[in-house]
Write a protein that holds these residues in place. Structure first.
Motif, mmCIF file in Angstrom:
data_model
loop_
_atom_site.group_PDB
_atom_site.id
_atom_site.type_symbol
_atom_site.label_atom_id
_atom_site.label_comp_id
_atom_site.label_asym_id
_atom_site.label_seq_id
_atom_site.Cartn_x
_atom_site.Cartn_y
_atom_site.Cartn_z
ATOM 1 N N GLN A 81 7.972 9.954 -4.369
ATOM 2 C CA GLN A 81 6.626 9.544 -3.954
ATOM 3 C C GLN A 81 5.665 10.678 -4.255
ATOM 4 N N GLU A 118 -0.021 10.419 -2.364
ATOM 5 C CA GLU A 118 0.313 9.247 -1.535
ATOM 6 C C GLU A 118 0.761 9.690 -0.143
ATOM 7 N N LYS A 169 -2.278 10.733 1.825
ATOM 8 C CA LYS A 169 -3.055 9.569 2.258
ATOM 9 C C LYS A 169 -2.369 8.885 3.435
#
Lengths: 447, 228
Positions: free
Chosen positions: B57, B61, B64
């Motif tokens: 990942q 991301e 966030k």
């Protein structure tokens, strides 16, 4: 002639003009022939009437019964219809009252032959002149060869024809005008999808859309499909390329970070530590500058319109986080309507480096302003720091080592310098109203 | 203080973890994005150091997701991407600072300290509560100007209490923020540390800097103020 609209327009006008002229001439000739045939029939009828009215007395004198004449005009002197009977190549035997001039002499036809011609009499008037030769058998079995002449003034014939011509041309002109108007409408209507595609391509180029729309005319579908595929490829290529650069940077810089930190280990001798640190810095600079120059030369042809103020605000908001401890006052004096057509990444790289420098070296205040004159946009960044002398030569050479880096020689300004060069713009030092450093970048032709 | 390091290169991660531990941090580490995202959500983190180019990942991301879940602890991005666009995107995603590789470990530690001070509402590297001064950079503690010698764990407890001066801090929160591993945590030990801190900072029981609320935890009673 490199325009479809012009080609279609010129083609339509030429075809239309040729059609109109051809039609007009054909109709004119057909009508004239038809009128001449009618004239022939009429004059022939008059001669037959004359034949019926003429007779020979017993003494061989030719008489014509004036009351039996086929047309009353023949008795009116000066009327446009005249008749005459004369002997073959000989003297006149009878003249109609209307004949007040001499018909021109012509070779008489052989008996039974009709001859019609257009002749001109002395006063310039024109007449259709028909003559017919008959062999009249008299009661005494003697034969008399007579030539019957009938002539009619061409005035009314010409008048009718010319009126017809005028009307014909008028009607054709109006019709072709209407046709041309319809053609223009059809042309506009047919070319409208092309215009839509053109503006869609422009939008793609401006970065306002990623792909061409699906509802293009069938004929253009192969073209738009290919273009869309090309765009997708380009986007994929850019992504692949960006990822490759990121991977390369990651795979080179992470080991450098490890080496640098290992070098700082107490177990390492001071000398080795310095050498290692030095080399790591050099390698880092080279990697950064090479990656940057590759990125500059591999730019996508599609660039978005970037609002200058929004972009600067984004950078400033980010820097406010990074320099939160400094409590800097960063003023932005940029008209919200200013925008330029530039790759956002490039614009951010230039302005980010300039503004970060100002934040780094400024004491309390940073000012960013912009002015747009014609198609050139100038953005200036000022600080109230100690100031420095911009050395463009050193920037373009870029062999600066970490240990002798000072302001104006760092990688940041070198990137700005390279980018501005590549974009055809320029960077220059300007007087700072805040007392510190002032740098200005000028973009031409990007507004 | 509990720090989370998400970095896929083992050597670098180990270096950072070692440096953080030497500074007295309790640490969590993850070598891929998914594990990192899990730890960032679940652990009582005080600060996170996140690499952007992660397997599993992406770092952006993770940041966030952390911010979307309402967590406000500082996040420092550590990355090889030096483009300004990446910097701005990272900071806009919710990170608080950005450090490009290769970096100097001292700079990383300085930035981490600065971020922690800022998140605790401190602009300076020294935290002062009454006569007690705590220098987060030197990691030393003075009381009325006299150096007080503390063990690493005592320092961690005092630092946490001082950063949250006036607030009630439970024993479990304290142990979460000073221990690496769950099995090490023993709230009785916290009691011991607090007792020792009281003895060292206030031998005559005149100051009474740490108040105990039975069943709830501890509170730094002295108001913090900025000096320097």
């Amino acid at each position: 002639m490199n325009s479809i609209a012009t080609r279609l327009g010129v083609g339509a006008v030429v075809v239309l003009a040729a059609f109109v002229i051809f039609t007009a001439v054909a109709i004119q000739q057909a009508v004239e022939k038809r009128a001449q045939a009618a004239q022939f029939d009429r004059l022939q009828g008059l001669i037959y009437g004359l034949l019926g009215a003429a007779d020979f007395l017993d003494d061989g004198t030719l008489v014509v019964d004036e009351f039996a004449l086929p047309d009353g005009q023949l008795n009116q002197p000066g009327a446009g219809l005249v008749a005459q009977i004369h002997e073959l190549n000989g003297s006149s035997l009878w003249r109609s009252n209307s004949l007040i001039f001499e018909l021109p002499k012509r070779a008489d036809p052989i008996p039974g032959e009709w001859q019609l011609s257009r002749v001109q009499i002395q006063d310039g008037d024109e007449f259709f002149h028909m003559h017919f030769t008959v062999q009249w058998v008299l009661e005494n079995e003697r034969e008399q060869t007579l030539v019957f002449n009938v002539a009619q003034n061409t005035d009314s014939f010409d008048r009718v024809l010319s009126r017809f011509d005028t009307q014909l041309w008028l009607v054709l002109l109006i019709a072709s005008g209407l046709l041309l108007l319809i053609l223009i409408i059809v042309l506009y209507w047919s070319l409208h999808p092309l215009k839509r595609v053109t503006s869609a391509v422009a939008e793609v180029q401006n970065g306002n859309r990623d792909q061409l729309p699906d509802d293009v005319p069938r004929e253009l579908t192969p073209l738009s499909d290919s273009l869309n595929e090309l765009l997708r490829n380009e986007q994929r290529r850019q992504t692949r390329y960006k990822n490759a650069l990121d991977d390369l940077a990651h795979s080179l810089k992470t080991p450098l970070a490890v080496i640098r930190n290992a070098a700082a280990d107490d177990a390492c001798s001071t000398h080795h530590t310095e050498v290692l640190k030095d080399q790591v810095q050099t390698m880092d600079d080279i990697i950064a500058s090479k990656l940057r120059s590759v990125a500059i030369t591999n730019r996508s042809p599609i660039s978005h319109r970037v609002n200058v103020r929004t972009l600067v605000e984004r950078i400033v908001n980010s820097l406010n986080k990074v320099y939160a401890d400094k409590t800097l006052k960063i003023a932005i004096e940029i008209d919200p309507s200013y925008s330029f057509k530039l790759h956002e990444g490039d614009a951010m790289e230039v302005l980010g480096n300039l503004i970060e420098n100002a934040c780094k070296y400024g004491r309390k205040n940073v000012l960013i302003n912009a002015s747009q004159i014609g198609s050139s946009l100038e953005i200036s960044v000022f600080d109230d720091g100690p100031g420095f002398a911009l050395d463009l030569v050193a920037l373009s050479e870029r062999g600066v080592r970490a240990d002798n880096q000072s302001r104006g020689q760092g990688l940041g300004l070198s990137i700005v310098h390279d980018l501005m060069n590549n974009l055809g713009g320029k960077i220059e030092q300007v007087q700072s109203p805040l007392g510190g450093a002032g740098l200005s970048v000028k973009f031409s032709g990007y507004t | 203080m509990r720090a989370l390091v998400i970095e896929d290169t083992d050597d670098l991660r180990t270096q950072i973890i070692d440096a953080l531990r030497a500074e007295g941090f309790a640490t969590d580490e993850a070598s891929d994005g998914r594990e990192g995202a899990y730890l960032a959500e679940e652990m009582p983190i005080d600060i996170a150091i996140v690499d952007l180019g992660l397997p599993g990942q992406d770092g952006i991301e993770i940041i966030k997701a952390v911010r979307a879940s309402g967590k406000t602890y500082p996040i420092l991005i550590l990355t090889a991407r030096t483009r300004w666009q990446d910097k701005v995107e990272g900071l806009e995603a919710g990170a608080d600072d950005y450090l490009a590789k290769p970096f100097h470990m001292e700079e990383l530690l300085a930035r981490i300290r600065a971020l922690l001070r800022r998140s605790g509402g401190w602009a300076q590297s020294t935290i002062t509560c009454g006569p007690i001064e705590l220098d987060t950079r030197q990691q030393d503690v003075r009381c009325n100007g006299q150096i007080v010698s503390l063990t690493a764990y005592e320092y961690k407890v005092l630092e946490y209490l001082m950063l949250h001066a006036g607030e009630m801090v439970s024993k479990s929160t304290l142990s979460e923020h000073i221990y690496d591993e769950e099995l090490e945590r023993d709230s009785n030990v916290i009691e011991v540390f607090v007792r020792r801190l009281r003895k060292k900072l206030d031998p005559d029981s005149t100051l009474n800097p740490i108040e105990t609320a039975r069943g709830r935890g501890y509170r730094m009673t002295l108001e913090r103020s900025t000096t320097q």
